[in-house]
Design a protein around this motif. Structure first.
Motif, PDB file in Angstrom:
ATOM      1  N   ARG A  42     -80.992 -51.656   4.958  1.00 19.43           N
ATOM      2  CA  ARG A  42     -79.979 -52.110   5.927  1.00 19.43           C
ATOM      3  C   ARG A  42     -80.415 -53.379   6.647  1.00 19.43           C
ATOM      4  NH1 ARG A  42     -78.867 -46.156   8.544  1.00 19.43           N
ATOM      5  NH2 ARG A  42     -77.858 -45.241   6.714  1.00 19.43           N
ATOM      6  N   GLU A  96     -70.390 -49.721   8.234  1.00 15.66           N
ATOM      7  CA  GLU A  96     -70.288 -49.812   6.774  1.00 15.66           C
ATOM      8  C   GLU A  96     -71.654 -50.024   6.136  1.00 15.66           C
ATOM      9  OE1 GLU A  96     -65.589 -51.159   6.544  1.00 15.66           O
ATOM     10  OE2 GLU A  96     -67.150 -52.683   6.244  1.00 15.66           O
ATOM     11  N   LEU A  97     -72.532 -50.724   6.862  1.00 16.58           N
ATOM     12  CA  LEU A  97     -73.897 -50.914   6.369  1.00 16.58           C
ATOM     13  C   LEU A  97     -74.607 -49.570   6.209  1.00 16.58           C
ATOM     14  CD1 LEU A  97     -75.704 -53.378   5.705  1.00 16.58           C
ATOM     15  CD2 LEU A  97     -76.544 -53.304   8.049  1.00 16.58           C
ATOM     16  N   SER A  98     -74.226 -48.603   7.031  1.00 12.34           N
ATOM     17  CA  SER A  98     -74.790 -47.264   6.917  1.00 12.34           C
ATOM     18  C   SER A  98     -73.910 -46.347   6.066  1.00 12.34           C
ATOM     19  CB  SER A  98     -74.974 -46.654   8.311  1.00 12.34           C
ATOM     20  OG  SER A  98     -75.847 -47.454   9.074  1.00 12.34           O
ATOM     21  N   ALA A  99     -72.994 -46.959   5.307  1.00  8.29           N
ATOM     22  CA  ALA A  99     -72.151 -46.235   4.348  1.00  8.29           C
ATOM     23  C   ALA A  99     -71.156 -45.270   5.009  1.00  8.29           C
ATOM     24  CB  ALA A  99     -72.993 -45.521   3.286  1.00  8.29           C
ATOM     25  N   GLU A 101     -67.349 -44.702   6.053  1.00  7.58           N
ATOM     26  CA  GLU A 101     -66.105 -45.225   5.501  1.00  7.58           C
ATOM     27  C   GLU A 101     -64.981 -45.083   6.516  1.00  7.58           C
ATOM     28  OE1 GLU A 101     -65.874 -44.518   0.911  1.00  7.58           O
ATOM     29  OE2 GLU A 101     -66.129 -42.593   1.917  1.00  7.58           O
ATOM     30  N   GLU A 102     -64.144 -46.103   6.582  1.00 11.04           N
ATOM     31  CA  GLU A 102     -63.054 -46.086   7.563  1.00 11.04           C
ATOM     32  C   GLU A 102     -61.830 -45.336   7.041  1.00 11.04           C
ATOM     33  OE1 GLU A 102     -62.128 -49.936   9.134  1.00 11.04           O
ATOM     34  OE2 GLU A 102     -60.623 -49.159  10.527  1.00 11.04           O
ATOM     35  N   TYR A 103     -61.164 -44.613   7.937  1.00 13.81           N
ATOM     36  CA  TYR A 103     -59.897 -43.941   7.613  1.00 13.81           C
ATOM     37  C   TYR A 103     -58.967 -44.160   8.807  1.00 13.81           C
ATOM     38  CZ  TYR A 103     -61.216 -40.508  11.092  1.00 13.81           C
ATOM     39  OH  TYR A 103     -61.557 -39.932  12.293  1.00 13.81           O
ATOM     40  N   ASN A 104     -57.728 -43.769   8.681  1.00 13.55           N
ATOM     41  CA  ASN A 104     -56.827 -43.774   9.829  1.00 13.55           C
ATOM     42  C   ASN A 104     -55.682 -42.810   9.559  1.00 13.55           C
ATOM     43  OD1 ASN A 104     -55.741 -44.424  12.344  1.00 13.55           O
ATOM     44  ND2 ASN A 104     -55.816 -46.621  12.007  1.00 13.55           N
ATOM     45  N   PHE A 131     -54.350 -42.511   5.939  1.00 11.74           N
ATOM     46  CA  PHE A 131     -55.129 -43.484   5.189  1.00 11.74           C
ATOM     47  C   PHE A 131     -56.529 -42.953   4.960  1.00 11.74           C
ATOM     48  CE2 PHE A 131     -51.784 -45.810   7.358  1.00 11.74           C
ATOM     49  CZ  PHE A 131     -51.229 -46.514   6.300  1.00 11.74           C
ATOM     50  N   ARG A 181     -67.337 -52.380  12.624  1.00 11.75           N
ATOM     51  CA  ARG A 181     -67.096 -52.077  11.206  1.00 11.75           C
ATOM     52  C   ARG A 181     -68.293 -52.426  10.345  1.00 11.75           C
ATOM     53  NH1 ARG A 181     -61.492 -53.697  12.107  1.00 11.75           N
ATOM     54  NH2 ARG A 181     -60.319 -51.768  11.825  1.00 11.75           N
ATOM     55  N   ALA A 224     -76.511 -48.865   2.682  1.00 13.23           N
ATOM     56  CA  ALA A 224     -77.350 -47.781   2.183  1.00 13.23           C
ATOM     57  C   ALA A 224     -77.175 -46.536   3.021  1.00 13.23           C
ATOM     58  CB  ALA A 224     -78.819 -48.204   2.205  1.00 13.23           C
ATOM     59  N   LEU A 257     -68.917 -36.008   4.243  1.00 13.52           N
ATOM     60  CA  LEU A 257     -68.130 -37.202   4.534  1.00 13.52           C
ATOM     61  C   LEU A 257     -68.795 -37.956   5.674  1.00 13.52           C
ATOM     62  CD1 LEU A 257     -64.605 -35.493   4.742  1.00 13.52           C
ATOM     63  CD2 LEU A 257     -65.678 -36.522   2.717  1.00 13.52           C
ATOM     64  N   LYS A 258     -68.953 -39.261   5.498  1.00 12.62           N
ATOM     65  CA  LYS A 258     -69.401 -40.101   6.612  1.00 12.62           C
ATOM     66  C   LYS A 258     -68.209 -40.995   6.943  1.00 12.62           C
ATOM     67  CE  LYS A 258     -73.609 -41.810   6.559  1.00 12.62           C
ATOM     68  NZ  LYS A 258     -74.906 -42.470   6.169  1.00 12.62           N
ATOM     69  N   TRP A 259     -67.482 -40.651   7.963  1.00  9.41           N
ATOM     70  CA  TRP A 259     -66.192 -41.301   8.236  1.00  9.41           C
ATOM     71  C   TRP A 259     -66.160 -41.926   9.629  1.00  9.41           C
ATOM     72  CZ3 TRP A 259     -61.286 -38.128   6.428  1.00  9.41           C
ATOM     73  CH2 TRP A 259     -61.254 -38.108   5.033  1.00  9.41           C
TER      74      TRP A 259
END
Lengths: 432, 432
Positions: free
Chosen positions: A366, B37-40, B42-45, A17, B33, A372, B104-106
């Motif tokens: 933020r 997310e506020l710091s951009a 992104e979630e993955y799995n 995902f 989460r 951001a 990437l920010k993940w």
């Protein structure tokens, strides 16, 4: 670190995902949660690994061994990755049987594995929504779970042209077969087994099997007629039986609450012959190209039997796979563009402006609840803009040395391409 | 169905999550989460099952076999239940290496299994937050991930008295050891190995090992002094090295953004000697009764090496276990009563009022976003009230035949025990 180059493919029948996929999952699991919680269903979960015994106890050794991922742990215990939730929730309920507050309105969205050949809509790893009411024996619970299924499809924007809940009752099924065939319970059971296999054999052998059980052509025709009857005519065939009365009560309430437009009586819904004991239902996708049962459920009598002697807790509920729901939503155009309308700001950077000034802007955004990020690293401005576009950012903030001197920033709206010069102390107002 | 009575215990080292437990998890995963997310980020799995190879490639055959749940599938492939996320995310990044939008920010919050003896804070099944930036080689990314860790602890209401981020840099570590010991890189590496084991051996053999590598008492004293130095004095020992400059830049920005009150330079932070290559950090719980590293991370150079030749993507990030975070929040009293302040309405029922009238009330409440349930089943009024109290309902609605005749309901606030008679068409106003 070995020198061999390994495959980047996920294990057969499973999915990776990436952020776009994950955003979609979080969106639809979030909607499911909110819909069910609004109806006071409570979420629970259990471990991925369970003792293999509980699947053997439910489904027999052959099926349990064949359909699960199972292995012996180092202590010699046979464990399985859960292929379904019912045995787990039975165990979980049984473990605190005396302390729980019945009727339980519970749901769960566990990930699970089934050992099968991966094919369209059937993966080895999947998520399955499970919704149940435990400890209420009457039709009100059946109504509540059916309503919860309808509500959650409506929450996604579906309407009555897109799905239909097909409902039957296994007690009614047994009773009406007994009434038509004029046999005792055991005779009716044998007839039921033939009817259960109706779609799997040709018409000729179906009739032959029923003739052998003593049914006449007239009786067979009466059974045939049930498949096109409405609930009123069908239940009139054995009006005093419990099954018929449950069906009448359920459909009466569906009528009075305006839910009947989503529902239809369907004598063809039987489901696992030895498992369900009352109301049974299946939710069909009404799209012509995808017309099939998406998910279903029903009432079963003895949830905790394998864990506790002399205890009986009944259940009614359903399970719905994530792949099925996703395909339904896509077929009917019910998946919105999840990036649209979201504010997400990329603060670009230049080397001649002190980095802390950018950090301070990001922090301010933020603090005001605006998503951001600063561009981490230092690349050319054009690359930073590309990054913002590809990363679904809605706005780019630009502060070169001249803007920094005048305590302002340029804001570029990436959807309209408009640029505005905004004073730093009015920054959050721009976004609100 | 077999007649044997099975155990209701969850599999060793795993947990069942009853609704109260699950509400807590959803609350804290939700907060995590939102903060990330506020710091951009992104979630993955990825999938729970992975090829065993990827753990062998990272940690060697012995550790991979010992620490994972692994088995041969029916096709003879060796698979493992993931014990950590790094090999999975490396595979996931490598699979689409050319298409992704770097840096990437993940982040991810996967469930995983580790084969170990269950003990306090170490379970076999756990969830682990993973936060990483991939594809940015400079200190700005290190700052961003450290800031994200601080932000999420602050989001839970923690403050600088409760935790501290201990920071070191592995390049600096190597450089300053080389500077003090006066050896070449290989000599410094041997010294580093001794220092890495410092806490595991007694002082005497520590000094003996360093003497054997040619270090004098004076040099050993210089190394000792590093453990109590601030970042300015420490980096002054080898000011022109990249490691020292990274540390200076990082701490300078921590100062300027007000984050330095949460951070401290700590030469004792080394972490996996062969893995990390730059900034390393550990977050400590400052509670006297629980003072220990809760989680940590750092920078590593070659994420995708085992999947792609001639490709280099660096990473910096951390992993945090759910059990650790939960224990931190409980220790510091940061878990609120999640039932308090929530409106949740139970509509009780009497047999002499048509059921559809209760259903209609429930429907109206839900349409207005108020969590509501009818009491499913029919029990005595007192039992229904008990059910509401035990089920954390905030209000009970009572409509007997006299209220039904006057189109009104009695509302009992279960926290104040006050009762109000409210007209049905003013029902939602009462709650708003």
């Amino acid at each position: 670190m070995c020198a061999q180059i390994l495959s980047t493919q996920p294990y057969k029948g499973t999915r990776d995902f990436y952020p776009d996929d994950m955003r979609l999952r979080n969106w639809f699991f979030g909607k499911i949660r909110r819909s069910l919680e609004l109806s006071a269903y409570e979420e629970y979960n259990g471990p991925m690994l369970e003792s293999l015994d509980i699947y053997i106890a439910k489904s027999g050794e052959e099926i349990a061994n064949k359909q699960t991922y199972n292995f012996a742990d180092r202590g010699g215990r046979m464990v399985a990755i859960r292929p379904e939730m019912t045995p787990s929730v039975a165990r979980i309920v049984a473990a605190k049987m005396g302390e729980l507050n019945y009727p339980l309105k519970w749901f769960s969205i566990p990930n699970m594995y089934r050992y099968e050949r991966p094919q369209h809509g059937r993966l080895r790893e999947f998520w399955q929504l499970n919704v149940d009411i435990f400890g209420c024996d009457t039709y009100e619970a059946d109504l509540d779970v059916i309503e919860s299924a309808i509500s959650l499809l409506l929450a996604f924007g579906a309407d009555e042209t897109m799905f239909k809940v097909h409902i039957n009752n296994r007690r009614f099924f047994n009773d009406v077969i007994a009434a038509i065939s004029g046999t005792d319970a055991e005779g009716a059971r044998l007839v039921s087994k033939v009817i259960d296999r109706k779609d799997k054999v040709d018409r000729e052998s179906y009739e032959k099997d029923l003739h052998e059980l003593g049914l006449s052509d007239e009786q067979i025709a009466k059974i045939d007629a049930l498949y096109t009857m409405n609930v009123k005519d069908a239940t009139a065939l054995c009006p005093d039986t419990i099954g018929a009365q449950e069906l009448v009560s359920l459909f009466d309430m569906l009528d009075k609450t305006g839910l009947s437009k989503y529902c239809v009586f369907d004598f063809g819904i039987i489901r696992g012959l030895d498992y369900y004991t009352g109301t049974v239902f299946e939710v069909f996708d009404e799209a012509p190209e995808n017309n099939r049962a998406m998910f279903g459920g029903g009432r079963y009598d003895n949830l905790v039997g394998m864990f506790a002697k002399n205890a009986k807790i009944s259940g009614v509920g359903y399970g719905m796979g994530d792949v099925t729901l996703e395909s339904f939503l896509l077929t009917h155009g019910l998946v919105p563009d999840l990036n649209e309308g979201e504010t997400k700001v990329l603060v670009t950077r230049f080397d001649d402006v002190p980095y802390e000034q950018y950090l301070s802007i990001v922090d301010t955004l933020r603090q005001n609840g605006i998503t951001a990020s600063i561009y981490v690293g230092s690349k050319k401005f054009g690359k930073q803009i590309d990054y913002a576009i590809k990363g679904h950012y809605s706005h780019v903030l630009i502060m070169g040395s001249s803007e920094a001197e005048s305590a302002s920033v340029k804001i570029k709206d990436l959807s309209t391409r408009e640029e505005s010069l905004v004073a730093l102390d009015k920054l959050c107002e721009y976004f609100n």
